[in-house]
Design a protein around this motif. Structure first.
Motif, short mmCIF file in Angstrom:
data_model
loop_
_atom_site.label_atom_id
_atom_site.label_comp_id
_atom_site.label_asym_id
_atom_site.label_seq_id
_atom_site.Cartn_x
_atom_site.Cartn_y
_atom_site.Cartn_z
N ARG A 1 0.90 -1.19 -0.01
CA ARG A 1 -0.04 0.14 0.00
C ARG A 1 0.82 1.26 0.16
O ARG A 1 1.79 1.37 0.84
N LYS A 2 0.79 1.91 -0.75
CA LYS A 2 1.16 3.66 -0.80
C LYS A 2 0.40 4.63 -0.49
O LYS A 2 -0.43 4.90 -1.45
N ASN A 3 0.60 5.22 0.60
CA ASN A 3 -0.17 6.37 0.91
C ASN A 3 0.06 7.72 0.07
O ASN A 3 -0.85 8.37 -0.33
N ASN A 4 1.23 8.04 -0.14
CA ASN A 4 1.94 9.28 -0.95
C ASN A 4 3.11 8.80 -1.42
O ASN A 4 3.64 7.55 -1.33
N ASN A 5 3.65 10.02 -1.98
CA ASN A 5 5.00 9.75 -2.74
C ASN A 5 6.08 9.89 -2.01
O ASN A 5 7.42 10.18 -2.23
N TYR A 6 6.16 10.11 -0.58
CA TYR A 6 7.31 10.53 0.32
C TYR A 6 7.77 9.18 0.87
O TYR A 6 7.18 8.03 1.21
#
Length: 635
Positions: A157-162
């Motif tokens: 799962r990727k919440n954002n690009n950070y």
């Protein structure tokens, strides 16, 4: 015919009955496409998707990809990796699946026909003490599963690009995993070294600010030092977000770093906002600036403590992160609008500190922007993409801070000098006002002496001379400096009065060095007259014989110092005190004390040497020499 039909129906029922005893895995060809025999992935699934049935339907419908591409793994989505039993059976030692550092990882295992979640992993997962920290990999099994229907689904799962690394799906043995980890750490070894110079600059600036605060007790230094300490703590915690550093942080649960870094960030903003008030303390917008920065600082402090409450409300840390970014942006924009409004007042040290903050904010947002709009084709760690601009911003801002505080100290010194100069000018004005009545009183006494002996003609002549002298005194004495030629003109008129009073009992001479231009040099008004008056009154007039002489010599003592010598051949100071001590103390002493005071004030105002020296001559000639040393002040 009827019998034949019945037999066919019975045969069909018999076949169906027998097929029901065959394992379901062998029926796959009849119910759809067979399961893939390699690792495949489904991109673009919802972030919090846990619908295993829908995923397996997609796999059955061949709605999957066989290639692992980070560019297809978009923020706010999840990717499902299917690991079939057949690929695990090829090498039973490869029980570790390397996924790369992902925000969240869930592992499902199939036993029989049932899927069950068996573990959570990922960057921000919490692991018991001593447990294997599965952040960039998952351990699929301890003992190889005997059930041939087993399979695994791994959800990234990727919440954002950070702070993420490339998506991977590689099965590795324990030895291969250790080798991969060593290579990854070696490739990221430059990140900590990159930060060292900037941390050095930050520490140096903080120490300098603290030292200046303890020396001067100026709260501007303390607030700015606290602001930079808090920002440094923010950056240190941000440093432990990076995949390569995440397990080296101060907390077992990396999410604490996520929450605390925002806490320190907003407290830092609050301190820096308060420190701005010390750089703008005079001007028409001071009250507005103080009120506005107080509101922004209070809001920032409130958000800082609110961040500590959010974890008890939601575990979706990325929502807190995004909310804080929006809040920080809003505070920055409001401050920017405020600074634009008072731009006419942004001068000196205030301007330097504002420019430094602009650089810092610009580079911080540049770092975030580079991460947001980056992609894997850049072939550079996203840690560097974010950290490097931010560190440059911190370094440049620290340089501006040092310059701003140096400028501020200069401004404070200048303001102090201006106040001191005004106080000294006021004091000098009081001294001169004390001198003028003293001088006028002496002249009136002189006129009175002529009238007393009924010498009206001499009294009238003296009165004309006195009116000319009084006009000059009234015109010039309020000024701080006058031309040396004007001072000598007033002195000549005064000497004429004294010669008339003493019936020409003494001679007077002014000797000027040919190298000096009295029309281009300045001195305080009536600085020579009191010394000449003392020479006549207490030296010449006490002589028992005629032939008194007073000489005023003007020359250069040094390249920057003027020497005015008043020499007489009178009885001298000791003899004068012996003859009339009370008269000496009430007259000569007052004139000398006022002159000394004026010279002390002049030294402070012009930051140059000014002094008075008095020598009593010995020998047959006798008399006194007074030396006035004044700074050479040209027009």
């Amino acid at each position: 015919m009827t019998k034949i039909k019945v037999s066919i129906i019975e045969i069909l029922f018999t076949i169906i009955y027998l097929l029901s005893f065959i394992p379901s895995g062998y029926c796959a060809p009849l119910s759809g496409n067979p399961e893939p025999d390699r690792i495949v992935c489904l991109y673009g699934r919802p972030l919090h998707d846990n619908d295993v049935g829908a995923v397996m339907s997609g796999i059955a419908g061949r709605d999957y990809s066989s290639s692992i591409q980070t560019s297809l793994f978009l923020p706010g989505t999840s990717v499902w990796l299917f690991i079939p039993y057949s690929i695990l059976r090829n090498d039973k030692t490869r029980k570790y699946l390397v996924t790369g550092y992902q925000d969240g990882i869930d592992v499902f295992q199939r036993k029989g026909k049932q899927w069950k979640k068996i573990k959570k992993a990922g960057k921000y997962a919490s692991f018991p003490a001593g447990a294997l920290k599965e952040r960039y990999f998952v351990k699929l099994f301890d003992a190889f599963p005997a059930d041939t229907s087993s399979a695994f689904l791994v959800v990234c799962r990727k919440n954002n690009n950070y702070f993420f690394s490339d998506l991977q799906a590689d099965l590795k043995s324990e030895a291969q995993l250790a080798a991969w980890h060593s290579a990854f750490m070696a490739s990221a070894d430059a990140y900590p070294k990159l930060t060292l110079p900037f941390f050095g600059i930050a520490f140096t600036t903080i120490i300098l600010l603290l030292v200046k605060f303890f020396l001067s007790h100026d709260r501007a230094y303390s607030f700015h030092a606290v602001g930079h300490i808090l920002f440094l703590l923010f950056f240190i915690l941000l440093y432990y977000h990076f995949p390569v550093n995440i397990d080296g942080g101060p907390f077992d649960n990396p999410l604490y770093c996520v929450y605390l870094d925002k806490f320190f960030l907003f407290l830092s903003i609050s301190s820096l906002l308060i420190s701005l008030r010390f750089f703008y303390q005079s001007g028409k917008w001071v009250t507005l600036n103080n009120r506005f920065t107080k509101i922004l600082a209070s809001t920032s402090t409130f958000i800082a403590f609110l961040v500590l409450v959010f974890p008890y409300v939601t575990d979706r840390y990325y929502m807190i992160n995004n909310g804080c970014m929006i809040a920080a942006t809003a505070i920055t924009m409001l401050l920017g609008i405020h600074l634009v409004r008072i731009r006419a007042e942004i001068k000196g040290a205030f301007r330097i500190i504002v420019v430094g903050l602009i650089f810092l904010v610009s580079f911080v947002y540049l770092g975030f922007g580079m991460v947001l709009f980056s992609n894997s084709r850049l072939h550079i760690g996203l840690e560097v993409l974010q950290a490097f601009p931010m560190l440059i911003g911190v370094g440049v801002n620290n340089i501006f801070i040092i310059i701003a505080f140096a400028k501020r100290e200069h401004q404070i010194q200048q303001e102090s000098l201006e106040l001191k100069a005004k106080a000294i000018e006021t004091e000098m004005s009081v001294v001169q006002k004390s001198l003028n009545p003293h001088f006028i009183f002496n002249c009136l006494n002189l006129i009175d002496s002529f009238l007393y002996v009924n010498n009206s003609r001499s009294a009238r002549e003296v009165l004309f001379n006195f009116s000319d002298l009084l006009r000059l005194v009234i015109d010039k004495s309020p000024q701080r400096l006058i031309l040396l030629a004007e001072e000598l003109r007033m002195l000549e008129l005064y000497i004429n009065l004294e010669q008339s009073r003493s019936h020409q009992s003494f001679t007077f001479e002014i000797a000027i060095d040919k190298q000096l231009d009295v029309q281009q040099m300045q001195v305080p008004p009536l600085i020579i007259q009191p010394m000449v008056e003392n020479a006549i009154k207490h030296g010449i007039l006490n002589l028992k014989t005629t032939g008194g002489r007073v000489t005023v010599s003007i020359s250069k003592a040094t390249s920057s110092l003027l020497r005015i010598a008043i020499d007489d051949n009178g009885v001298g100071m000791n003899a004068t005190m012996a003859l009339d001590r009370a008269s000496y103390l009430s007259g000569s002493h007052v004139g000398i004390s006022l002159t000394r005071k004026r010279l002390e004030i002049m030294s402070e105002v012009f930051d140059a040497e000014s002094r008075l020296e008095i020598f009593e001559k010995t020998g047959r000639q006798g008399g006194t020499t007074v030396n006035l040393f004044l700074p050479i002040l040209k027009v």
